[in-house]
Design an enzyme around this catalytic site. Structure first.
Site, PDB file in Angstrom:
ATOM      1  N   CYS A  57     -35.731   4.769  20.390  1.00  0.00           N
ATOM      2  CA  CYS A  57     -37.278   4.290  20.528  1.00  0.00           C
ATOM      3  C   CYS A  57     -37.082   3.526  21.629  1.00  0.00           C
ATOM      4  O   CYS A  57     -36.497   2.318  21.204  1.00  0.00           O
ATOM      5  CB  CYS A  57     -38.101   3.952  19.384  1.00  0.00           C
ATOM      6  SG  CYS A  57     -39.669   3.088  19.706  1.00  0.00           S
ATOM      7  N   CYS A  73     -42.109  -1.459  18.219  1.00  0.00           N
ATOM      8  CA  CYS A  73     -42.101  -0.555  17.231  1.00  0.00           C
ATOM      9  C   CYS A  73     -41.846  -1.506  15.872  1.00  0.00           C
ATOM     10  O   CYS A  73     -40.970  -2.093  15.622  1.00  0.00           O
ATOM     11  CB  CYS A  73     -40.860   0.240  17.520  1.00  0.00           C
ATOM     12  SG  CYS A  73     -40.434   1.330  16.215  1.00  0.00           S
ATOM     13  N   CYS A  94     -41.628   8.639  18.905  1.00  0.00           N
ATOM     14  CA  CYS A  94     -41.069   7.810  17.796  1.00  0.00           C
ATOM     15  C   CYS A  94     -41.893   8.014  16.829  1.00  0.00           C
ATOM     16  O   CYS A  94     -43.240   8.085  16.848  1.00  0.00           O
ATOM     17  CB  CYS A  94     -41.168   6.226  18.418  1.00  0.00           C
ATOM     18  SG  CYS A  94     -40.696   5.271  16.733  1.00  0.00           S
ATOM     19  N   GLU A 149       1.984  11.776  -9.915  1.00  0.00           N
ATOM     20  CA  GLU A 149       0.663  11.460 -10.672  1.00  0.00           C
ATOM     21  C   GLU A 149      -0.423  11.447  -9.858  1.00  0.00           C
ATOM     22  O   GLU A 149      -0.609  11.795  -8.565  1.00  0.00           O
ATOM     23  CB  GLU A 149       0.916   9.811 -10.727  1.00  0.00           C
ATOM     24  CG  GLU A 149       2.383   9.355 -11.269  1.00  0.00           C
ATOM     25  CD  GLU A 149       2.514   7.914 -11.173  1.00  0.00           C
ATOM     26  OE1 GLU A 149       1.821   7.472 -10.846  1.00  0.00           O
ATOM     27  OE2 GLU A 149       3.869   7.577 -11.648  1.00  0.00           O
ATOM     28  N   LYS A 193      -3.727  10.046  -8.086  1.00  0.00           N
ATOM     29  CA  LYS A 193      -3.923   8.940  -7.268  1.00  0.00           C
ATOM     30  C   LYS A 193      -5.240   8.258  -7.552  1.00  0.00           C
ATOM     31  O   LYS A 193      -6.405   9.082  -7.280  1.00  0.00           O
ATOM     32  CB  LYS A 193      -4.079   9.039  -5.484  1.00  0.00           C
ATOM     33  CG  LYS A 193      -4.073   7.966  -4.952  1.00  0.00           C
ATOM     34  CD  LYS A 193      -3.828   8.140  -3.357  1.00  0.00           C
ATOM     35  CE  LYS A 193      -4.012   6.931  -2.629  1.00  0.00           C
ATOM     36  NZ  LYS A 193      -4.997   6.017  -2.802  1.00  0.00           N
ATOM     37  N   LYS A 237      -3.511  13.041  -0.052  1.00  0.00           N
ATOM     38  CA  LYS A 237      -4.925  12.830  -0.212  1.00  0.00           C
ATOM     39  C   LYS A 237      -5.657  14.207  -0.157  1.00  0.00           C
ATOM     40  O   LYS A 237      -5.472  14.951   0.511  1.00  0.00           O
ATOM     41  CB  LYS A 237      -5.596  11.914   0.843  1.00  0.00           C
ATOM     42  CG  LYS A 237      -4.898  10.483   0.304  1.00  0.00           C
ATOM     43  CD  LYS A 237      -5.259   9.244   1.286  1.00  0.00           C
ATOM     44  CE  LYS A 237      -6.685   8.841   0.673  1.00  0.00           C
ATOM     45  NZ  LYS A 237      -7.040   7.517   1.281  1.00  0.00           N
ATOM     46  N   ASP A 280      -8.616   6.264  -7.845  1.00  0.00           N
ATOM     47  CA  ASP A 280      -9.611   5.748  -6.859  1.00  0.00           C
ATOM     48  C   ASP A 280     -10.313   4.579  -7.217  1.00  0.00           C
ATOM     49  O   ASP A 280     -11.487   4.835  -7.475  1.00  0.00           O
ATOM     50  CB  ASP A 280     -10.456   6.900  -6.310  1.00  0.00           C
ATOM     51  CG  ASP A 280     -11.092   6.573  -4.951  1.00  0.00           C
ATOM     52  OD1 ASP A 280     -10.553   5.479  -4.282  1.00  0.00           O
ATOM     53  OD2 ASP A 280     -11.841   7.257  -4.232  1.00  0.00           O
ATOM     54  N   TYR A 284       0.250   2.262 -13.600  1.00  0.00           N
ATOM     55  CA  TYR A 284       1.303   3.430 -12.972  1.00  0.00           C
ATOM     56  C   TYR A 284       2.218   2.498 -12.236  1.00  0.00           C
ATOM     57  O   TYR A 284       3.267   3.455 -11.521  1.00  0.00           O
ATOM     58  CB  TYR A 284       0.464   4.176 -11.947  1.00  0.00           C
ATOM     59  CG  TYR A 284      -0.428   3.334 -10.742  1.00  0.00           C
ATOM     60  CD1 TYR A 284       0.272   2.577 -10.046  1.00  0.00           C
ATOM     61  CD2 TYR A 284      -1.803   3.593 -10.846  1.00  0.00           C
ATOM     62  CE1 TYR A 284      -0.515   1.542  -9.417  1.00  0.00           C
ATOM     63  CE2 TYR A 284      -2.575   2.770  -9.734  1.00  0.00           C
ATOM     64  CZ  TYR A 284      -1.848   1.900  -9.137  1.00  0.00           C
ATOM     65  OH  TYR A 284      -2.573   1.352  -8.245  1.00  0.00           O
ATOM     66  N   SER A 343       0.731  -1.330  -0.037  1.00  0.00           N
ATOM     67  CA  SER A 343      -0.108  -0.011   0.201  1.00  0.00           C
ATOM     68  C   SER A 343       0.921   1.290  -0.040  1.00  0.00           C
ATOM     69  O   SER A 343       2.111   1.011  -0.198  1.00  0.00           O
ATOM     70  CB  SER A 343      -0.808  -0.046   1.217  1.00  0.00           C
ATOM     71  OG  SER A 343      -1.511   0.913   1.564  1.00  0.00           O
ATOM     72  N   LEU A 344       0.325   2.228   0.002  1.00  0.00           N
ATOM     73  CA  LEU A 344       1.258   3.642   0.133  1.00  0.00           C
ATOM     74  C   LEU A 344       0.749   4.444   1.374  1.00  0.00           C
ATOM     75  O   LEU A 344      -0.304   4.413   2.004  1.00  0.00           O
ATOM     76  CB  LEU A 344       0.606   4.752  -0.822  1.00  0.00           C
ATOM     77  CG  LEU A 344       1.227   4.350  -2.436  1.00  0.00           C
ATOM     78  CD1 LEU A 344       0.347   5.189  -3.449  1.00  0.00           C
ATOM     79  CD2 LEU A 344       2.639   4.340  -2.426  1.00  0.00           C
ATOM     80  N   CYS A 402     -43.820   4.703  15.944  1.00  0.00           N
ATOM     81  CA  CYS A 402     -45.135   3.923  16.852  1.00  0.00           C
ATOM     82  C   CYS A 402     -45.452   5.012  18.061  1.00  0.00           C
ATOM     83  O   CYS A 402     -46.369   4.443  18.598  1.00  0.00           O
ATOM     84  CB  CYS A 402     -44.328   2.737  17.535  1.00  0.00           C
ATOM     85  SG  CYS A 402     -43.109   3.145  18.714  1.00  0.00           S
TER      86      CYS A 402
END
Ligand code: IVH
Length: 691
Positions: free
Chosen positions: A435, A441, A417, A125, A127, A323, A129, A236, A95-96, A420
């Site tokens: 509730c 309910c 609620c 570059e 990223k 990010k 998704d 990439y 992963s990064l 009910c």
């Protein structure tokens, strides 16, 4: 922070991150935004650095999220009950490291400068998704496509990859005889919108975002359906070991010349100000792209420099992802609905003037709870800011007060609620109103039944409309009632015919074979998601042991903290739940069996083992080994304990009790010798940490 407080927080964070990781990678249905996930991950990293005594190779900080583990019925899509062949990656697929701060990108650059003493450049570059893929070309022909999996082995999705329109099955030019290239499979916004419209028309739940849709589609069992989904690929990364180039940029330029899809949106940068300019440009320009991006990746361009910097257990030291903050849109709040969930929690939901956000149209957003409405001072008619998280329903994050219409009023949170009419309660420390009418309910009753029959639970073929009918006809009030419904009753309901009734009854009949861990999840115990249900099932082995467990016993389960332990304990001690379990047992549902643990031998048959301390593998792996050799695990030492399996630093209380009761204590080595030859090494130490 005190050590005990840190331990508890670390546990909580690991549990939350593990659960969400599974939802993200396995179910393709995350319930947390990336930013929330990353913030919690960074908090965990900082705590583990401060309290190294709590290091665990199983911590999500040490592992790459896994997309494996999607056995039949788990995935969110029909036709995905497919088990792909798993194959080892030639080079681990990592992963990064990521950050939301430019200051940390500067730190990354400064570190690289110090270690490399200059003489290098950066390749910046987008990223992308989507979902990661690793392609192998042999003599110019696509021979293999693997998903990332757990980083060491991935699912073989070659047939599906061949059906993605811009992945060439044959290359041209001066390509190497054999090489690997990695990238991302994406679903462009247009395909995503069309797919979700189709799914909603067919009563299927829509995908949360294009990334989940891409990853779900890549794992379909039917390649022609994959072809229809309009997936798209961008590449990439060529592992530096597999090609003779000098720089990353040169490798990508070459790959493009062989016909591979490589993005032009990359730039060589010499310093941090050029990197910053690239980030600033794409933070806005990405809004015009036809697919999702969530940041910028900054890589050291020279492959020799990359080799010098190397890798941590989880990510390369030669790259970092910056990010982007979640995208926002501004729109009008038209009205507020109050929804009652299966636990009785009341959630305010905003109806909005439709607005484009992150490539999709948003009409509804969660207002989370009353505190949030008050904190943001939200009123109907306001212009509000909406942000997209991991969920389908985005969040409202603020109000543009300068646009507030005259005469707007503070919304009144309902006192009763909405379903009910029972007065709502809010317990101390709880952010939500509830509730309390659990048994009466209608929304809660229907919600529990819907949860019970869900795909990841009992996987019964019925939807919201059918549950509504069963409820209105007085046929069901609890899940066990489902198993009493007969064909005659079904056929008297509107729209039911012989075939549909039979289909439903057949799926109910099949559901009795659903493994214990999923039955436990189906019960809908508060805070017990799929992962916790699996952990509990593996730890206790059957419902009677779970029901007999004290809060302390429950706390023995890795990743179970006070809140979960208390919730399970209370659930099991409620007479109505006990009766429900008795009824479900009588219907033949599975309330025992560790599920996934494969039976390897019966050399530990009849033995009850208590496990304490640290081992060469995780404690859960050791427990799995015990169960798979026919043994039982127990959390506390008693007269019926066969032996204590003690790793390093076993609990002193347990050791004392063993001495008192004359119960033998075995080391990991002695334990492994009790297993048939070779079987003791069936669980190897976590290999990823070796890289
Ligand atoms: S390079 C050894 N470049 O982001 C790491 N990854 O959050 C090689 N991703 O696992 C990865 N765009 O799936 C790289 N331009 C890009 C990327 C990229 C998206 C994904 C990739 C990675 C994840 C980390």
């Amino acid at each position: 922070m005190e050590t005990s407080e840190a331990r508890q927080r670390i546990e909580e964070l690991r549990a939350v991150l593990n659960e969400n990781s599974r939802r993200y990678y396995v179910d393709n249905a995350p319930t947390m935004s990336d930013q929330e996930f990353d913030t919690l991950m960074h908090e965990l990293e900082a705590l583990e650095a401060q309290f190294p005594e709590f290091y665990s190779p199983d911590s999500p900080t040490q592992r790459v999220g896994s997309d494996l583990e999607s056995p039949v019925g788990r995935n969110a899509e029909p036709g995905t009950g497919v088990e792909f062949v798993k194959r080892a990656h030639r080079y681990p697929m990592l992963s990064l490291g990521n950050t939301y701060s430019i200051a940390e990108v500067e730190e990354f650059a400064a570190r690289a400068d110090k270690l490399l003493e200059g003489g290098f450049t950066y390749c910046c570059e987008l990223k992308f998704d989507g979902t990661a893929i690793c392609l192998t070309y042999t003599d110019g022909v696509l021979t293999r496509a693997l998903t990332r999996g757990d980083g060491l082995q991935g699912d073989d999705v070659t047939e599906n990859a061949r059906r993605i329109s811009n992945i060439p099955v044959r290359l041209h030019g001066d390509y190497p005889a054999e090489f690997e290239i990695r990238g991302e499979v994406l679903m462009p916004f247009a395909s995503f919108e069309a797919l979700n419209r189709e799914r909603e028309d067919e009563g299927e739940s829509p995908f949360a975002n294009p990334r989940n849709a891409a990853s779900g589609s890549l794992k379909l069992g039917d390649p022609s359906e994959v072809a229809r989904r309009g997936l798209w690929c961008t590449l990439y990364h060529i592992p530096a070991q597999s090609v003779p180039f000098e720089t990353h940029d040169e490798a990508l330029t070459k790959a493009a010349s062989w016909g591979l899809p490589v993005s032009d949106a990359r730039r060589l940068c010499r310093n941090i100000s050029e990197i910053r300019a690239f980030i600033d440009h794409w933070d806005t320009a990405r809004r015009d792209l036809p697919f999702a991006t969530d940041g910028i990746v900054i890589k050291i361009n020279e492959l020799q420099a990359q080799r010098t910097l190397g890798y941590t257990a989880k990510s390369p030291r030669w790259a970092v992802a910056y990010k982007f903050k979640a995208e926002q849109a501004c729109t009008k709040l038209l009205s507020i609905d109050y929804q009652v969930g299966r636990t009785g929690a009341v959630t305010p939901v905003a109806n909005l003037e439709p607005v484009q956000l992150g490539g999709t149209v948003v009409k509804r957003a969660t207002l989370v709870n009353q505190d949030q409405i008050e904190a943001l001072d939200i009123r109907v008619g306001d212009s509000v800011y909406v942000e997209k998280g991991g969920e389908i329903i985005p969040k409202i994050t603020g109000v543009n007060l300068s646009l507030r219409p005259a005469g707007s009023v503070v919304p009144a949170f309902p006192a009763v609620c909405p379903d009910c009419g029972t007065p709502l309660l809010r317990q101390e420390g709880e952010a939500k109103w509830f509730c309390p009418n659990q048994d009466g309910c209608p929304m809660q009753i229907k919600g529990r039944i819907l949860h019970f029959i869900g795909r990841k639970a009992m996987n019964v073929l019925a939807g919201e409309a059918s549950v509504e009918q069963f409820y209105n006809a007085g046929l069901v009030r609890t899940p066990a009632d489902l198993y009493d419904i007969n064909k005659y009753q079904l056929m008297s309901l509107e729209g039911w015919q012989d075939r549909s009734a039979q289909r439903f009854l057949d799926s109910l009949a099949v559901s009795v074979d659903v493994p214990f861990e999923r039955v436990l999840f189906a019960l809908g115990i508060r805070f017990v998601g799929e992962t916790t249900a699996r952990d509990l099932a593996r730890h206790f082995g059957d419902i009677d042991s779970l029901a007999a467990a004290s809060v302390e016993d429950l706390l023995e389960v890795a990743e179970v903290g006070d809140v979960i332990a208390r919730s399970v304990y209370d659930y099991m001690h409620n007479p109505a739940h006990q009766e429900e379990i008795t009824r479900l047992k009588a219907k033949g549902l599975r309330f025992s069996g560790a599920g996934a643990a494969e039976s390897l031998s019966d050399s530990l048959a009849g033995k009850t083992v208590v496990v304490s301390g640290n081992f060469s593998v995780s404690r859960d792996a050791i427990k799995e080994l015990i169960v798979s050799h026919g043994g039982k695990c127990s959390s506390s030492v008693s007269g019926s304990t066969s032996f204590l399996l003690a790793g390093t630093k076993p609990g002193p209380e347990k050791l004392r009790k063993c001495q008192q009761l004359g119960i033998p204590v075995r080391s990991e080595e002695e334990f492994r010798r009790m297993l048939p030859e070779d079987a003791g090494s069936a669980v190897e130490p976590d290999q990823l940490t070796l890289f």
